[in-house]
Design an enzyme around this catalytic site. Structure first.
Site, PDB file in Angstrom:
ATOM      1  CE  LYS A  88       6.796  -0.083 -11.058  1.00  0.00           C
ATOM      2  NZ  LYS A  88       6.836  -0.745 -12.472  1.00  0.00           N
TER       3      LYS A  88
ATOM      4  CE  LYS B  58       5.413  -6.102 -18.490  1.00  0.00           C
ATOM      5  NZ  LYS B  58       6.751  -6.103 -17.866  1.00  0.00           N
TER       6      LYS B  58
ATOM      7  CG  ASN C  39       3.100  -1.008   2.777  1.00  0.00           C
ATOM      8  OD1 ASN C  39       2.694  -1.989   2.171  1.00  0.00           O
ATOM      9  ND2 ASN C  39       4.332  -0.672   2.522  1.00  0.00           N
ATOM     10  N   GLY C  40       2.094  -3.411   4.786  1.00  0.00           N
ATOM     11  CA  GLY C  40       2.830  -4.595   5.269  1.00  0.00           C
ATOM     12  C   GLY C  40       1.862  -5.598   5.453  1.00  0.00           C
TER      13      GLY C  40
ATOM     14  CD  GLU D 259       2.683  -7.161 -15.278  1.00  0.00           C
ATOM     15  OE1 GLU D 259       3.415  -6.785 -16.342  1.00  0.00           O
ATOM     16  OE2 GLU D 259       2.878  -6.977 -14.181  1.00  0.00           O
TER      17      GLU D 259
ATOM     18  CG  HIS E 263       9.079 -31.383 -26.232  1.00  0.00           C
ATOM     19  ND1 HIS E 263       9.242 -32.699 -26.495  1.00  0.00           N
ATOM     20  CD2 HIS E 263      10.102 -30.615 -27.073  1.00  0.00           C
ATOM     21  CE1 HIS E 263      10.617 -32.797 -27.219  1.00  0.00           C
ATOM     22  NE2 HIS E 263      10.932 -31.413 -27.415  1.00  0.00           N
TER      23      HIS E 263
ATOM     24  NE  ARG F 251       4.058   1.772  -1.890  1.00  0.00           N
ATOM     25  CZ  ARG F 251       5.351   1.218  -1.768  1.00  0.00           C
ATOM     26  NH1 ARG F 251       6.363   1.730  -2.665  1.00  0.00           N
ATOM     27  NH2 ARG F 251       5.577   0.237  -0.813  1.00  0.00           N
TER      28      ARG F 251
ATOM     29  CB  CYS G  99      -0.854   0.073   1.339  1.00  0.00           C
ATOM     30  SG  CYS G  99      -1.677  -1.535   1.692  1.00  0.00           S
TER      31      CYS G  99
ATOM     32  CD  GLU H 165       9.084  -8.463 -19.365  1.00  0.00           C
ATOM     33  OE1 GLU H 165       8.985  -9.195 -18.270  1.00  0.00           O
ATOM     34  OE2 GLU H 165       8.598  -7.371 -18.950  1.00  0.00           O
TER      35      GLU H 165
ATOM     36  CD1 TRP I 285      -2.623  -4.432  -4.811  1.00  0.00           C
ATOM     37  CD2 TRP I 285      -2.194  -5.635  -3.154  1.00  0.00           C
ATOM     38  NE1 TRP I 285      -2.742  -5.627  -5.607  1.00  0.00           N
ATOM     39  CE2 TRP I 285      -1.921  -6.474  -4.564  1.00  0.00           C
ATOM     40  CE3 TRP I 285      -1.594  -6.341  -2.174  1.00  0.00           C
ATOM     41  CZ2 TRP I 285      -1.679  -7.644  -4.560  1.00  0.00           C
ATOM     42  CZ3 TRP I 285      -1.274  -7.687  -2.197  1.00  0.00           C
ATOM     43  CH2 TRP I 285      -1.258  -8.394  -3.212  1.00  0.00           C
TER      44      TRP I 285
HETATM   45  O1  M6R Z   1      10.398  -4.420  -7.818  1.00  0.00           O
HETATM   46  P1  M6R Z   1      10.789  -5.886  -8.415  1.00  0.00           P
HETATM   47  O2  M6R Z   1      11.798  -5.580  -9.706  1.00  0.00           O
HETATM   48  O3  M6R Z   1      11.318  -6.530  -7.228  1.00  0.00           O
HETATM   49  O4  M6R Z   1       9.386  -6.428  -8.963  1.00  0.00           O
HETATM   50  C1  M6R Z   1       9.616  -7.559  -9.485  1.00  0.00           C
HETATM   51  C2  M6R Z   1       8.060  -8.092  -9.870  1.00  0.00           C
HETATM   52  O5  M6R Z   1       7.102  -7.692  -9.204  1.00  0.00           O
HETATM   53  C3  M6R Z   1       7.622  -7.041 -11.202  1.00  0.00           C
HETATM   54  O6  M6R Z   1       8.946  -7.081 -12.201  1.00  0.00           O
HETATM   55  C4  M6R Z   1       6.388  -7.509 -11.817  1.00  0.00           C
HETATM   56  O7  M6R Z   1       6.422  -8.527 -12.375  1.00  0.00           O
HETATM   57  C5  M6R Z   1       5.900  -6.367 -12.664  1.00  0.00           C
HETATM   58  N1  M6R Z   1       4.801  -6.067 -12.366  1.00  0.00           N
HETATM   59  C6  M6R Z   1       6.239  -6.792 -14.094  1.00  0.00           C
HETATM   60  O8  M6R Z   1       5.544  -5.831 -15.054  1.00  0.00           O
END
Ligand code: M6R
Length: 618
Positions: free
Chosen positions: A613, A494, A100-101, A497, A513, A27, A2, A490, A74
């Site tokens: 994030k 993307k 937060n946590g 997500e 396979h 966040r 958060c 990746e 969050w």
């Molecule tokens: O802050 P970090 O690089 O440790 O975060 C890792 C992942 O949470 C982050 O890359 C996540 O997969 C992203 N949303 C990807 O777009």
């Protein structure tokens, strides 16, 4: 996961807090709230939904005080709802807390407090902090917080205010980020720098166990033993404009287009007379020369950067590398020791699993080198050495420029390690020469996509129509080989997500396979077929997909002639660079494709559902 902020000064706290929360919304964004101290009263407003819902409510009935705290959530414990939103009040409503946590022992504490007569209103773990502080309160908020933190276990960054102490905020952190901002006649606490950067550039990175006690005129930090701590004040060198959209519709698009400059800045900072220099790296080159193997640990996009680095490092240094996701590494008793260099990669520097993996590696005697974007973050501070990626603030939840910054930094690290291991100067010089060309090539690539009506936007529009016509049965498959295989992962990450469409990334050699069973006229298959040692094999894969009716988007090197003969439906060209450097360019059209598909569906690109994030919880 958060965002929290606290303000004590002379200006209108509500305005400062709401603006600050808008910079922290990346966040978490399922609910938001604010508590303001005003004329001996404590006013709390909180609302399920995005910050705008709360902001609208505040427009109807503004708050006037000059001290307050705010939160953007969050959800972890308890669904997004008004009641579960922060700030959480104590029973008598004289205390409010934002957190937060995760408080791991909240059940135990809750039971204990309930037995003492405390009434809980929410389903959150965070509410226990409000009641615990209240239980410890004997007229001094700092002492009450000090008593409360002794009893809680878990990760936290929280801030608390008390009705009887107007103008005072007390905060504390453990394994979750919290900074203090030092202004003129005003002070702040926040989860991240952009929240306060309009007001001050002077920040203190609080350490684990610290308690900060602040008012408009004073800011004190106490360490976990209760002693007054002297913490360094850092000056932020970047500007708030870097954390704004600058005319782009979304942060993600802005961040994609920033990538050539990010690469350029990193290369210019790191190359001194054509030699790689890591100014802030405290692990000595001669110690790096002694390492026998490298363990790379990261999550999500950073993990994909790590996978790519394995190919570069093994090829150019001869050091064996294995790569793990942090959540697997931390629980499997990994075989690292003092001969291993553990490289942790993280944009935020706060990812809970990566932080835990780092600690595990250090416990086993391995040196840990962090490749990290956020200066002063927990991962940067707890590592033996750090290489900052200097990508500037990344706001969109879907990571783009941080990835390219990680790749660029890892290219440089590869060259540095190769030198440490005694590679021929001519070889490392050749790598440096090629690397220096990348930013201009990335610029040239992006130039073709500056207009809204660019080819990738058109493919996305066609996909959208196709998807609807096929009654949502269409999906994406990403195939690649060798050093571009991580880009297949990746690209798929993307897309899923931000557009919520099913997408898988595979090494193309694995197609037979299993994944080939998916191929009919429904999936769109992105095939990364740039000039490489496995180019011919990729052509065969494309033929196999076409033979089964699959729709192919091929990513090829500029000037490629052969792909046309495969009848790939769409062909995207990238500048022709040596294979080892191609991932930093190949990923750009993948990011754009994900962006434009999500845009076609009209989704909230910068704040996709269920994500945040930085993942500061397990
Ligand atoms: O802050 P970090 O690089 O440790 O975060 C890792 C992942 O949470 C982050 O890359 C996540 O997969 C992203 N949303 C990807 O777009």
């Amino acid at each position: 996961m958060c965002g929290i902020i606290g303000y004590a000064g002379k200006k209108n706290a509500e305005k400062i807090i709401i603006k600050g929360l808008s910079r922290l919304e990346y966040r978490g964004y399922d609910s938001a709230g604010i508590a303001v101290l005003e004329k001996g009263d404590l006013h709390i407003r909180k609302k399920q939904g995005k910050l705008s819902v709360l902001a609208d409510e505040l427009k109807r009935a503004p708050l006037k005080g000059v001290t307050g705290i705010g939160h953007t959530r969050w959800a972890t414990h308890g669904i997004p709802s008004d009641i579960n939103a922060h700030p959480h009040p104590s029973g008598s409503e004289d205390i409010a807390v934002v957190h937060n946590g995760i408080i791991e022992n909240y059940r135990e504490i809750k039971k204990h407090l309930q037995n003492k007569g405390y009434l809980f209103r929410s389903d959150t773990d965070s509410e226990v902090i409000a009641h615990l502080v209240s239980d410890n309160y004997k007229g001094d908020l700092y002492l009450a917080v000090k008593g409360a933190v002794k009893k809680i276990r878990g990760s936290y960054a929280f801030a608390v205010v008390h009705r009887d102490e107007p103008g005072r905020i007390v905060g504390s952190r453990m394994d979750a980020p919290l900074i203090a901002g030092v202004g003129k006649g005003e002070n702040f606490v926040a989860s991240d720098i952009p929240a306060i950067l309009d007001h001050t550039k002077k920040v203190i990175y609080l350490e684990n166990g610290d308690i900060v006690d602040l008012s408009s005129q004073d800011l004190k930090v106490f360490d976990r033993t209760g002693r007054k701590a002297r913490r360094k004040k850092d000056t932020i060198t970047w500007d708030i404009s870097q954390a704004e959209k600058k005319g782009y519709k979304h942060f993600m698009l802005k961040e994609i287009f920033e990538q050539p400059d990010v690469m350029r800045d990193i290369i210019n900072t790191r190359l001194k007379k054509e030699k790689v220099v890591f100014q802030e790296l405290s692990i000595k080159k001669k110690d790096l020369a002694k390492i026998k193997n490298i363990a790379i640990v990261a999550c999500g996009t950073a993990y994909h950067a790590g996978l790519t680095a394995k190919y570069m490092i093994e090829k150019h240094t001869g050091i064996p590398v294995w790569v793990d996701t942090s959540s697997e590494f931390r629980y499997r008793d990994p075989l690292v020791d003092k001969k291993t260099l553990t490289v942790v990669i993280s944009q935020s520097g706060e990812t809970a699993d990566t932080l835990a993996a780092l600690r595990e590696a250090r416990k086993k005697g391995s040196s840990v080198l962090a490749v990290c974007n956020v200066v002063g973050s927990s991962i940067a501070r707890e590592s033996d050495g750090v290489v900052y990626t200097h990508a500037g603030p990344e706001i969109a939840v879907a990571s783009t420029k941080a990835y390219v910054a990680q790749l660029t930094s890892l290219y440089l690290l590869t060259i540095y390690l190769a030198e440490a291991k005694g590679a021929k100067k001519a070889d490392t010089d050749a790598l440096v020469k090629q690397l220096k060309k990348l930013p201009a090539e990335a610029d040239r690539l992006l130039d073709g996509y500056r207009s809204k009506k660019n080819p990738i936007a058109k493919y996305a529009e066609e996909f959208h129509k196709y998807y609807l016509a096929r009654h949502n049965k269409s999906c994406f498959l990403y195939l690649a080989r060798n050093i571009n295989f991580p880009n297949a992962l990746e690209g798929a990450l993307k897309l899923k997500e931000i557009s919520y469409i099913s997408a898988e990334g595979y090494p193309a050699g694995e197609m037979k396979h299993g994944p080939i069973a998916l191929i009919d006229e429904n999936p769109w298959v992105v095939c990364i077929a740039v000039r490489s040692a496995t180019y011919e094999k990729m052509i065969s894969n494309i033929q196999e997909i076409r033979a089964r009716g699959g729709i192919v988007i091929a990513i090829v090197s500029e000037g490629d002639r052969e792909i046309k003969g495969t009848k790939a439906k769409y062909v995207i060209e990238i500048p022709d660079v040596p294979e080892v450097f191609s991932p930093a360019l190949v990923v750009i059209p993948l990011q754009l494709l994900a962006y434009y598909v999500a845009a076609e569906f009209g989704y909230d690109i910068d704040q996709p559902r269920n994500l945040a994030k930085s993942v500061t919880v397990e």
